[in-house]
Design a protein around this motif. Sequence first.
Motif, PDB file in Angstrom:
ATOM      1  N   ILE A 343       0.847  -1.193   0.000  1.00 35.94           N
ATOM      2  CA  ILE A 343       0.000   0.000   0.000  1.00 35.94           C
ATOM      3  C   ILE A 343       0.879   1.239   0.000  1.00 35.94           C
ATOM      4  CG2 ILE A 343      -1.794   1.256   1.273  1.00 35.94           C
ATOM      5  CD1 ILE A 343      -2.548  -1.477   2.542  1.00 35.94           C
ATOM      6  N   LEU A 344       0.561   2.162  -0.885  1.00 40.39           N
ATOM      7  CA  LEU A 344       1.309   3.403  -0.963  1.00 40.39           C
ATOM      8  C   LEU A 344       0.366   4.538  -0.577  1.00 40.39           C
ATOM      9  CD1 LEU A 344       4.224   4.041  -1.748  1.00 40.39           C
ATOM     10  CD2 LEU A 344       3.449   4.443  -4.076  1.00 40.39           C
ATOM     11  N   ILE A 345       0.839   5.371   0.362  1.00 39.57           N
ATOM     12  CA  ILE A 345      -0.007   6.427   0.918  1.00 39.57           C
ATOM     13  C   ILE A 345       0.710   7.761   0.783  1.00 39.57           C
ATOM     14  CG2 ILE A 345      -1.005   7.295   3.090  1.00 39.57           C
ATOM     15  CD1 ILE A 345      -0.774   4.118   3.834  1.00 39.57           C
ATOM     16  N   ALA A 346       0.002   8.802   0.375  1.00 44.22           N
ATOM     17  CA  ALA A 346       0.581  10.140   0.374  1.00 44.22           C
ATOM     18  C   ALA A 346      -0.404  11.092   1.027  1.00 44.22           C
ATOM     19  CB  ALA A 346       0.903  10.599  -1.037  1.00 44.22           C
ATOM     20  N   LYS A 347       0.088  11.950   1.872  1.00 41.50           N
ATOM     21  CA  LYS A 347      -0.747  12.933   2.578  1.00 41.50           C
ATOM     22  C   LYS A 347      -1.951  12.251   3.214  1.00 41.50           C
ATOM     23  CE  LYS A 347       0.735  16.229  -0.865  1.00 41.50           C
ATOM     24  NZ  LYS A 347       0.563  16.352  -2.318  1.00 41.50           N
ATOM     25  N   THR A 352      -2.112   3.920  -4.072  1.00 39.80           N
ATOM     26  CA  THR A 352      -2.453   2.672  -4.750  1.00 39.80           C
ATOM     27  C   THR A 352      -2.325   1.514  -3.778  1.00 39.80           C
ATOM     28  OG1 THR A 352      -2.041   1.292  -6.683  1.00 39.80           O
ATOM     29  CG2 THR A 352      -0.117   2.215  -5.608  1.00 39.80           C
ATOM     30  N   ILE A 353      -2.955   0.440  -4.133  1.00 43.27           N
ATOM     31  CA  ILE A 353      -2.934  -0.729  -3.263  1.00 43.27           C
ATOM     32  C   ILE A 353      -2.836  -1.967  -4.152  1.00 43.27           C
ATOM     33  CG2 ILE A 353      -5.472  -0.771  -3.185  1.00 43.27           C
ATOM     34  CD1 ILE A 353      -5.150  -1.606  -0.251  1.00 43.27           C
ATOM     35  N   VAL A 354      -1.902  -2.829  -3.853  1.00 46.75           N
ATOM     36  CA  VAL A 354      -1.688  -4.017  -4.665  1.00 46.75           C
ATOM     37  C   VAL A 354      -1.825  -5.217  -3.738  1.00 46.75           C
ATOM     38  CG1 VAL A 354      -0.102  -5.154  -6.252  1.00 46.75           C
ATOM     39  CG2 VAL A 354      -0.127  -2.680  -6.114  1.00 46.75           C
ATOM     40  N   GLN A 355      -2.539  -6.227  -4.224  1.00 45.58           N
ATOM     41  CA  GLN A 355      -2.828  -7.349  -3.345  1.00 45.58           C
ATOM     42  C   GLN A 355      -2.312  -8.659  -3.911  1.00 45.58           C
ATOM     43  OE1 GLN A 355      -6.987  -6.054  -3.480  1.00 45.58           O
ATOM     44  NE2 GLN A 355      -7.096  -6.589  -1.322  1.00 45.58           N
ATOM     45  N   GLU A 356      -2.036  -9.538  -2.990  1.00 40.25           N
ATOM     46  CA  GLU A 356      -1.623 -10.872  -3.397  1.00 40.25           C
ATOM     47  C   GLU A 356      -2.814 -11.543  -4.079  1.00 40.25           C
ATOM     48  OE1 GLU A 356       0.087 -14.695  -3.634  1.00 40.25           O
ATOM     49  OE2 GLU A 356      -1.818 -14.299  -2.612  1.00 40.25           O
ATOM     50  N   LYS A 357      -2.525 -12.322  -5.086  1.00 47.59           N
ATOM     51  CA  LYS A 357      -3.568 -12.843  -5.952  1.00 47.59           C
ATOM     52  C   LYS A 357      -4.564 -13.763  -5.248  1.00 47.59           C
ATOM     53  CE  LYS A 357      -3.542 -14.781 -10.622  1.00 47.59           C
ATOM     54  NZ  LYS A 357      -4.906 -15.141 -10.540  1.00 47.59           N
ATOM     55  N   THR A 358      -4.031 -14.680  -4.469  1.00 52.01           N
ATOM     56  CA  THR A 358      -4.948 -15.619  -3.812  1.00 52.01           C
ATOM     57  C   THR A 358      -5.807 -14.889  -2.783  1.00 52.01           C
ATOM     58  OG1 THR A 358      -3.157 -16.153  -2.323  1.00 52.01           O
ATOM     59  CG2 THR A 358      -3.609 -17.715  -4.074  1.00 52.01           C
ATOM     60  N   VAL A 359      -5.227 -13.857  -2.196  1.00 51.12           N
ATOM     61  CA  VAL A 359      -5.976 -13.087  -1.203  1.00 51.12           C
ATOM     62  C   VAL A 359      -7.159 -12.381  -1.854  1.00 51.12           C
ATOM     63  CG1 VAL A 359      -5.862 -11.091   0.319  1.00 51.12           C
ATOM     64  CG2 VAL A 359      -4.033 -12.769   0.341  1.00 51.12           C
ATOM     65  N   ILE A 360      -6.893 -11.749  -2.972  1.00 46.90           N
ATOM     66  CA  ILE A 360      -7.962 -10.975  -3.602  1.00 46.90           C
ATOM     67  C   ILE A 360      -9.058 -11.893  -4.135  1.00 46.90           C
ATOM     68  CG2 ILE A 360      -7.180 -10.772  -6.010  1.00 46.90           C
ATOM     69  CD1 ILE A 360      -7.830  -7.809  -5.806  1.00 46.90           C
ATOM     70  N   GLU A 361      -8.695 -13.107  -4.443  1.00 42.26           N
ATOM     71  CA  GLU A 361      -9.727 -14.030  -4.913  1.00 42.26           C
ATOM     72  C   GLU A 361     -10.633 -14.444  -3.771  1.00 42.26           C
ATOM     73  OE1 GLU A 361      -8.046 -17.304  -7.056  1.00 42.26           O
ATOM     74  OE2 GLU A 361      -7.352 -15.947  -8.621  1.00 42.26           O
ATOM     75  N   ASP A 362     -10.026 -14.617  -2.610  1.00 41.97           N
ATOM     76  CA  ASP A 362     -10.793 -15.074  -1.464  1.00 41.97           C
ATOM     77  C   ASP A 362     -11.638 -13.971  -0.847  1.00 41.97           C
ATOM     78  OD1 ASP A 362      -9.850 -17.527  -1.648  1.00 41.97           O
ATOM     79  OD2 ASP A 362      -8.750 -17.552   0.245  1.00 41.97           O
ATOM     80  N   THR A 363     -11.036 -12.819  -0.731  1.00 42.85           N
ATOM     81  CA  THR A 363     -11.687 -11.771   0.027  1.00 42.85           C
ATOM     82  C   THR A 363     -11.144 -10.447  -0.470  1.00 42.85           C
ATOM     83  OG1 THR A 363     -12.105 -10.932   2.228  1.00 42.85           O
ATOM     84  CG2 THR A 363      -9.939 -11.807   1.826  1.00 42.85           C
ATOM     85  N   ARG A 364     -11.689  -9.387   0.050  1.00 41.18           N
ATOM     86  CA  ARG A 364     -11.143  -8.110  -0.330  1.00 41.18           C
ATOM     87  C   ARG A 364     -10.810  -7.313   0.934  1.00 41.18           C
ATOM     88  NH1 ARG A 364     -16.226  -4.335  -2.050  1.00 41.18           N
ATOM     89  NH2 ARG A 364     -17.283  -4.425  -0.060  1.00 41.18           N
ATOM     90  N   LEU A 365      -9.967  -6.337   0.773  1.00 39.33           N
ATOM     91  CA  LEU A 365      -9.619  -5.482   1.881  1.00 39.33           C
ATOM     92  C   LEU A 365     -10.792  -4.535   2.103  1.00 39.33           C
ATOM     93  CD1 LEU A 365      -7.226  -5.106   3.736  1.00 39.33           C
ATOM     94  CD2 LEU A 365      -6.340  -3.392   2.175  1.00 39.33           C
ATOM     95  N   GLU A 366     -11.314  -4.519   3.303  1.00 41.08           N
ATOM     96  CA  GLU A 366     -12.468  -3.670   3.613  1.00 41.08           C
ATOM     97  C   GLU A 366     -12.007  -2.234   3.879  1.00 41.08           C
ATOM     98  OE1 GLU A 366     -15.723  -4.385   3.725  1.00 41.08           O
ATOM     99  OE2 GLU A 366     -15.389  -6.455   3.122  1.00 41.08           O
ATOM    100  N   LYS A 584      -2.697  -7.217  -9.147  1.00 43.16           N
ATOM    101  CA  LYS A 584      -2.442  -8.250  -8.145  1.00 43.16           C
ATOM    102  C   LYS A 584      -1.067  -8.828  -8.409  1.00 43.16           C
ATOM    103  CE  LYS A 584      -6.820  -9.597  -9.565  1.00 43.16           C
ATOM    104  NZ  LYS A 584      -7.630 -10.711 -10.057  1.00 43.16           N
ATOM    105  N   TYR A 585      -0.521  -9.477  -7.431  1.00 41.91           N
ATOM    106  CA  TYR A 585       0.701 -10.214  -7.669  1.00 41.91           C
ATOM    107  C   TYR A 585       0.554 -11.561  -7.010  1.00 41.91           C
ATOM    108  CZ  TYR A 585       1.848  -8.124  -3.067  1.00 41.91           C
ATOM    109  OH  TYR A 585       1.828  -7.680  -1.775  1.00 41.91           O
TER     110      TYR A 585
END
Lengths: 614, 260
Positions: A343-347, A352-366, A584-585
């Motif tokens: 996760i990249l944060i400014a101010k 942007t936010i990049v997620q591991e592939k298996t994670v994004i398939e299972d669930t999402r970041l709330e 995703k990665y």
Amino acid sequence: MERDNHQGEAQGVHISEPPSESSLPADTLVTSLSLLGNHMFPDAGEKQEEINSTADKEEPAELQQSDVALKEHSVAEPHSNQLKRLETEEAETSVDLNNVSTQSTDREKEDTAMDNDQSDSGEFVVTMLAKAKLEEQGIGVKGRSSPLLEAGTQESPAFMSHRDEDVTAESWRQHRKHVFVLSEAGKPIYSRYGSEEALSSTMGVMMALVSFVQSGDNIIRSVYSEEHTVVFLQKGPLVLVCVSSSRQSEEQLRGELLYVYYQIVSMLTQASISRIFEHKKNYDLRRLLAGSEKILDGLLNLVDSDPSFLLAAVHCLPLACSLRDSLSQILQKAITPNLVFSILIAKNQLLTIVQEKTVIEDTRLEPADVHLLLNLIGASSAFQAGEIWTPICLPLFNPDCYFYAYISYLDPPECTVCLLLLSTDKEAFYAVAECKRKIEEAMAAQNSLSLIAKAQSYSVSQVGVSDLRHFMYKPFDVPDNYRQLTQFTSPEMEAPYTSEEEKMRLLDLYRFMHSRIHSTSRPLKLIYHVAERETLLAWVTSKFELYTCFSPLVTKACAITAITKLLRWIKKEEDRLFIRYPPKYSTTPNPSKSSRGGKSDQQDTTDNGYLSLL
Amino acid sequence: MPEVSKMKKPDVKVVLLGDMNVGKTSLLHRYTERKFRDTISTVGGAFFLKQWGPYNISIWDTAGREQFHGLGSMYCRGAAAVILTYDVTNWQSLAELEERFLSLTDTANHDCIYAVVGNKADLIDPKAQMFQDSGGEPEDRTELEKDRTEPQVLSSCPTPPASPASPSGMILHKPVTHEDAVALYGRILRYKGLEEKSSLPAEKMCFETSAKTGYNVDTLFETLFDLVLPSILRKRNENQASPTVDLEECRGKRARTSCC
């Protein structure tokens, strides 16, 4: 008003004649309630009148206009869905915005309700606590009546942390919103203002209310008084209480308490909290939370000032689509086993936010988990130095497990661009730190930092609609992927909403509109609300939720044209305003360690979802 | 892997341990930034890299809060030096070192060196109070003073361990004498099964510092860095035998423990 007088009388009697207190109506639940009320709220009749009159000014305007809104005007039985006898009795005194016309009848009913209460049979536990309460009241009143003390407390806030606040002082009672956390044994865990020790008997009374209602196989949800709403939330062994004089709805306040609970879980995990209290009912949780008070304080300040919490959506920094994509790609390339979120944060806003592939398939970041992360980073200036490695739980992702967060600023000493890498491996610090070096190098090569520095939120004037002052737009379909993190976009608050008071006033208006739209009893789809100094229009469809604020002279027709223009503008700009296609990665095929466990059909990094989305 | 990142690989690890509010972050901040400022309770652990001559020394500033206790042994793994920090005005903070923190050092190197450091010496020692650091005066004296005297939660304090200087449980705020620290150092050596004669002497390894004035802070870190040099050289020799050992070691560790 009558109720208020009654409270004042009760208090006066009890305090002047402490020996006879057992024979007084302190035996009733309602009296103990009013005692809690007396401690919490000042009996300032004048102030109450003010509040009522401002409400009166605003509401007729709204009612006149409300024929355009798609709402019914049936006067529903107020709070009919509430669970508790106690609550319905108390509810009569509430300033219910939905039922302005029935206010006077409510007040009449109130008298009878009070009489009934007086004749109610006493409850032992509550009586005992009411007595304890009285003793504290005595101190409180002494403190209030002394002009010297009052002067002292008025000056104090400048150099006193609110942790040291005098809880018997008038100024303490006047806080807009109190939040208390206690254990089921009634042990104080957190108070937003004042020290927990000083409030232990107040919290004792709160716990008594909770257990009294519980003993009747019921759950106490809220107590309404004319000026205050008291909302209770029970989560496992923790009880959270909010005492608010803001005009937020019960649901909104409960949502805020839930954020407080989640922030505590994010530090300790739900499993360990339950384990601790199973083991030892009267454990002092402050031992484990010591040092974290600032994180909770910071969260409550954010909840009041940042509409992200209200909308349950994430606000990302507007950024040229190409730049955001290149940043995502940089994150996507810097990976290591067990890394799950980059996760990249400014101010303090998401880049942007990049997620591991298996994670994004299972669930999402709330969104709530993202809010907790952003608050943690914002509340801990210590992060500005060095590289942090700390356990953190994302309660909505999994309330019982820790992630290990690597947090580091990429642009010291300014410290505006923050990298957050989440791994499931406690020992992965050096491997994850190595990812940061790669990201740093790639960003230096592309001159990303200076491009990010130029990114900023936008002005509403860019939309090109003259009467539009501010808006909040939350789409449900961006991008065309239901797994996507819920986002919203909103311009900077500009004149006249530049001072803190004005910003808060606008947010309060939005909160009011939000509570009407999401009312559990009568949800609305469209509200056109003419307030004193502005006109608001809120609209919810299956595709989006929109809140707009116009100058007060706008006409209905103008507002509707403006919204059409605004929606067209957002559509045109959406690549810049939102994170559209989060890549995703997939880290090395070692899925057994991922906290969501094993999908073995992982593809190679080069051939992942990101490319297929393009 | 790019050349740059390889160069940054730390040669040796130093860990700061101690109860909350004893001033670990402030000590490190005074040493690295030459300033004393208000800090916020550390979350987890913070990693710093310090260039010491040709060597990279990694310093872990850990959180003293009980919440993060479980991580302590991870931060200590393979440490060449551990700085056990207490607050000279708070006897309990010295007792906590023995009760809570000493066992965390089990994962440190077998030849790890230990320093016992009493911070906030300016509050009891005029010498430390008068000390002038080259870095300049601390800003905003009064506010910091207030922060530092914040009340400790007495109720959560367990009784102090038996020791010659052990007071009754009531006076935990009495100042810690240098002898108390020396005695603790002796007990640490015994705990580690080390001979007092062959180890570094207590006089050398017990410090009293003030992060506020800078008193003894440089001495502390520089003494330690000099003492860990042999450890660096040994590690370097091992690395020469197998240049990839660092990476492999990392992987090995990861495979051993996985936790969620």
